[in-house]
Enzyme design. Structure first.
Site, PDB file in Angstrom:
ATOM      1  N   ASP A   1       0.838  -1.208   0.000  1.00 32.18           N
ATOM      2  CA  ASP A   1       0.000   0.000   0.000  1.00 32.18           C
ATOM      3  C   ASP A   1       0.865   1.247   0.000  1.00 32.18           C
ATOM      4  O   ASP A   1       1.790   1.368   0.822  1.00 32.18           O
ATOM      5  CB  ASP A   1      -0.852   0.039   1.283  1.00 32.18           C
ATOM      6  CG  ASP A   1      -2.255  -0.462   1.061  1.00 32.18           C
ATOM      7  OD1 ASP A   1      -2.825  -0.190  -0.008  1.00 32.18           O
ATOM      8  OD2 ASP A   1      -2.792  -1.123   1.970  1.00 32.18           O
TER       9      ASP A   1
ATOM     10  N   GLU B   1     -13.962  -2.576  -1.239  1.00 33.33           N
ATOM     11  CA  GLU B   1     -14.117  -2.734   0.215  1.00 33.33           C
ATOM     12  C   GLU B   1     -15.472  -2.200   0.666  1.00 33.33           C
ATOM     13  O   GLU B   1     -15.840  -1.049   0.360  1.00 33.33           O
ATOM     14  CB  GLU B   1     -12.985  -1.982   0.948  1.00 33.33           C
ATOM     15  CG  GLU B   1     -13.100  -2.114   2.464  1.00 33.33           C
ATOM     16  CD  GLU B   1     -11.825  -1.794   3.228  1.00 33.33           C
ATOM     17  OE1 GLU B   1     -10.767  -1.568   2.594  1.00 33.33           O
ATOM     18  OE2 GLU B   1     -11.893  -1.784   4.471  1.00 33.33           O
TER      19      GLU B   1
HETATM   20  O1  KIV Z   1      -4.407  -2.156   4.243  1.00 33.53           O
HETATM   21  C1  KIV Z   1      -5.059  -3.185   4.041  1.00 33.53           C
HETATM   22  O2  KIV Z   1      -4.907  -4.195   4.726  1.00 33.53           O
HETATM   23  C2  KIV Z   1      -6.017  -3.185   2.950  1.00 33.53           C
HETATM   24  C3  KIV Z   1      -6.885  -4.381   2.735  1.00 33.53           C
HETATM   25  C4  KIV Z   1      -7.701  -4.736   3.867  1.00 33.53           C
HETATM   26  C5  KIV Z   1      -7.622  -4.327   1.466  1.00 33.53           C
HETATM   27  O3  KIV Z   1      -6.070  -2.242   2.226  1.00 33.53           O
END
Ligand code: KIV
Length: 298
Positions: free
Chosen positions: A118, A216
């Site tokens: 991310d 989500e």
């Molecule tokens: O940061 C995360 O764990 C996520 C998922 C839950 C999709 O973005």
């Protein structure tokens, strides 16, 4: 000829000296033959064949090894590490440097899984250039294979810049935790007329070059519609059974987190209970003098 690893659903040929049931080598040993890495085209092939797959978060080397041994093809170093590893109240505070450290642990351990990381809040929204510079750090310094970022049409310039620069992008729409204050908390998105916006976002992200889209907390009917409308895979979390793939935070899935779980979580183990029992038994053994025994001494 270009590299054509076996599709992930097909177990790899177990090398002569592989000693684990999964065919993965014991930690710390090198495989006799290189194992096939999951690549973006495999995920597309799985959608084309109608095969569902599971993604899990991982934030360190042991979870990466364990989930890979279980055959999980995609590991997400989620910014949920902010709440699930670092003890913050939301995903907002986690920094790029913190995420790089966690991603390194995962990428050093995972030999087959595709590693998606991310981009943290504030590290890509300002401009496509900012997004590229952040993503480049994750690929160069942390060993990630792809990045995930949150948002719909507003992040299309970022997705285009990344994809044109050779960075695979997983998109994330519906409830986007980095915008929890703007969205007024953890709420289902895409209800009623808002469903059309979600579908438009998903189409725009696919057109921009995203290889998958996380959905989500959206109604199952809307997620199924998005999934049917897109060529690329959808990855659901709280988005029903109509998605091509599913993702859960591992501490939720394995029962490490305490307290009330979101409705979309299914717990497959009681890791918290097992650890509490183990720690209590250890402490009791220390108190009674049962540990260490003669066999633990030099
Ligand atoms: O940061 C995360 O764990 C996520 C998922 C839950 C999709 O973005």
């Amino acid at each position: 000829m270009s590299e054509q690893p076996a599709p992930y659903g097909t177990p790899p040929a177990i090398s002569a000296d592989a000693s684990t049931a999964s065919g993965l080598p014991e930690p710390g040993t090198a495989p006799a033959t290189p194992l096939a890495r999951v690549r973006i085209p495999h995920l597309q092939q799985m959608k084309d064949r109608g095969e569902r797959w599971a993604m899990l978060t991982a934030y360190d080397m042991y979870t990466a090894q364990v989930f890979e041994e279980a055959g999980i093809p995609v590991l997400l170093v989620g910014d949920s590490a902010s709440n699930n590893v670092l003890g913050n109240e939301s995903s907002l505070p986690v920094t790029v440097d913190e995420m790089i450290m966690l991603t390194r642990g995962v990428s050093r351990a995972a030999r087959r899984a595709l590693i998606v990381v991310d981009l943290p809040f504030g590290s890509y929204q300002a401009s496509p250039e900012q997004a590229f510079l952040t993503a480049a750090r994750f690929l160069k310094e942390a060993g990630a294979h792809a990045v995930k970022l949150e948002g719909g049409v507003e992040v299309v310039p970022q997705v285009e810049k990344l994809v044109h620069s050779g960075v695979p992008v997983m998109a994330h729409i519906g409830f986007t935790p980095q915008s929890e204050h703007q969205l007024g908390g953890y709420r289902v998105q895409g209800r009623g007329d808002d469903g059309a916006r979600l579908i438009a976002d998903a189409r725009a992200l696919e057109a921009a070059g995203a290889f998958a889209v996380v959905l989500e907390m959206v109604p199952a009917t809307v997620a199924a519609e998005v999934t049917a409308a897109l060529r690329i895979p959808t990855v659901g979390i709280g988005a029903g059974a109509g998605c091509d793939a599913q993702v859960l935070v591992w501490q939720d899935m394995a029962g490490l987190r305490a307290g009330r779980m979101p409705r979309f979580v299914k717990q497959y183990a009681d890791v918290r209970g097992a650890l509490v029992d183990a720690a209590r038994a250890y402490a009791a053994d220390v108190a009674s003098g049962a540990f260490p025994g003669p066999e633990h001494q030099f």
